[in-house]
Write an enzyme that holds these catalytic residues in place. Structure first.
Site, mmCIF file in Angstrom:
data_model
loop_
_atom_site.group_PDB
_atom_site.id
_atom_site.type_symbol
_atom_site.label_atom_id
_atom_site.label_comp_id
_atom_site.label_asym_id
_atom_site.label_seq_id
_atom_site.Cartn_x
_atom_site.Cartn_y
_atom_site.Cartn_z
ATOM 1 C CE1 TYR A 126 -16.849 1.928 -1.693
ATOM 2 C CE2 TYR A 126 -17.305 -0.063 -2.952
ATOM 3 C CZ TYR A 126 -17.688 1.195 -2.506
ATOM 4 O OH TYR A 126 -18.894 1.700 -2.876
ATOM 5 C CB ILE B 30 6.293 -4.486 6.698
ATOM 6 C CG1 ILE B 30 6.557 -5.997 6.625
ATOM 7 C CG2 ILE B 30 6.172 -3.902 5.286
ATOM 8 C CD1 ILE B 30 5.449 -6.788 5.957
ATOM 9 C CB THR C 216 -0.965 -0.007 1.188
ATOM 10 O OG1 THR C 216 -0.237 -0.285 2.395
ATOM 11 C CG2 THR C 216 -2.033 -1.075 1.010
ATOM 12 C CB THR C 217 4.141 2.127 1.536
ATOM 13 O OG1 THR C 217 3.641 1.942 2.864
ATOM 14 C CG2 THR C 217 5.120 3.285 1.529
ATOM 15 N NE ARG D 183 -4.515 4.288 3.782
ATOM 16 C CZ ARG D 183 -3.374 4.723 3.243
ATOM 17 N NH1 ARG D 183 -2.328 4.947 4.008
ATOM 18 N NH2 ARG D 183 -3.285 4.938 1.955
ATOM 19 C CE1 TYR E 181 -0.787 -3.614 6.433
ATOM 20 C CE2 TYR E 181 -0.550 -3.556 4.037
ATOM 21 C CZ TYR E 181 -0.537 -2.907 5.261
ATOM 22 O OH TYR E 181 -0.274 -1.562 5.323
ATOM 23 C CE LYS F 224 2.695 -3.329 6.984
ATOM 24 N NZ LYS F 224 2.808 -2.612 5.699
#
Length: 303
Positions: free
Chosen positions: A117, A213, A48-49, A148, A143, A172
């Site tokens: 979503y 991470i 995502t980063t 988010r 994760y 994560k």
């Protein structure tokens, strides 16, 4: 104990550099080499980063290919650098497609974010991860980042997946709950838990975590890797000292939605040639940019 067959330790959630709207693969390669030279154990491309939500599938795959190519060429004092490839999606079939591609290219493991979503139920999350993992022969890391994605992967579901699906090896954890980390460690000693929140890297290590991470390690890979490796070697005082040293930059990098601030920090320090994002992400406000510049004065960033 370090697990040779699992991707753990000091890992960087790598940003994706852009140039005139396209992925800058030359810069991407140089960023990875810098990470390796400063002690990072594994690279995490297109998480995502890495702005994966706004990359095309071809761009996503290309970034994975480049990361694997660079990591095969270089090593850290003779130690191979692993690749934990980002392959998350709110579509199970798309996640499987990208994960299988990463596997075919030689990825060591897959990082798969909870579907965003569409807010699946816990049963939906279970079935999603089971389908993705069963489509693979390499390990998969869950994760969880509810702030988010809008959905929380609950402890019971994590344990169910770990117990039922052989190649799901870890998580994560970025819910911000140390209590959750403690419970997971108590209920499943062999479950690999890594921090997904830089401010909590040291506390999560203390509660049974085996790495991070990290977003901050894009900027300060030497410091983040030292924090993790100091703890691994039993030097908890040094690890806590490094955690405290990184506290202000860890906080500052999240005053706007990630990766807005980390890209700005890399640009200010001369590690990115252009400050470029994919819409709907935009550069930070003038106030936050000024504050970031002030905070960066506290740190020595090695190029």
């Amino acid at each position: 104990m370090r697990c040779n067959n699992q991707v753990i330790g000091a890992m960087t959630a790598l940003v994706t550099p852009f140039k005139n709207g396209k992925v800058d693969l030359e810069k991407y390669e140089s960023l990875i080499i810098r990470q390796i030279n400063q002690g990072i154990d594994a690279i995490v491309p297109v998480g995502t980063t890495g702005e994966s939500a706004t990359l095309s599938h071809d761009e996503h795959k290309e970034c994975i290919e480049v990361a694997l190519s660079v990591c095969k060429k270089y090593n850290n004092n003779g130690k191979a650098i692993k690749v934990l490839a980002g392959a998350g999606s709110n579509s199970t079939s798309e996640a499987i497609e990208i994960a299988r591609f990463a596997q075919s290219c030689g990825a060591d493991a897959i990082l798969c974010v909870t579907p965003y979503y569409n807010k699946p139920t816990q049963e939906g999350l279970y079935q999603h991860y089971k389908e993705v993992a069963n489509a693979l022969e390499i390990p998969l890391m869950l994760y969880n980042v509810p702030s988010r994605t809008g959905v929380n992967l609950e402890t019971k579901t994590i344990l169910r997946l770990f117990n039922d699906v052989e190649n799901i090896y870890g998580i994560k954890e970025a819910s911000g709950s140390v209590e959750k980390v403690i419970e997971l460690n108590m209920e499943a000693k062999d479950l690999v838990i890594v921090s997904g929140d830089d401010v909590l890297n040291y506390p999560i290590l203390c509660c049974g975590g085996v790495g991070t991470i990290s977003v901050t390690s894009n900027l300060l890979p030497n410091k983040v890797s030292q924090l993790i490796h100091s703890y691994e070697s039993g030097n908890h005082i040094e690890s806590q000292k490094l955690s405290n040293e990184l506290f202000y930059i860890n906080k500052t990098l999240f005053v706007e939605s990630n990766p807005i601030m980390i890209k700005a920090a890399l640009y200010i320090c001369g590690l990115l040639d252009l400050l470029e994002y994919r819409l709907p992400l935009v550069p930070p406000s003038k106030e936050n940019l000024k504050y970031l510049e002030k905070i960066l004065e506290k740190y020595e960033v090695i190029k």
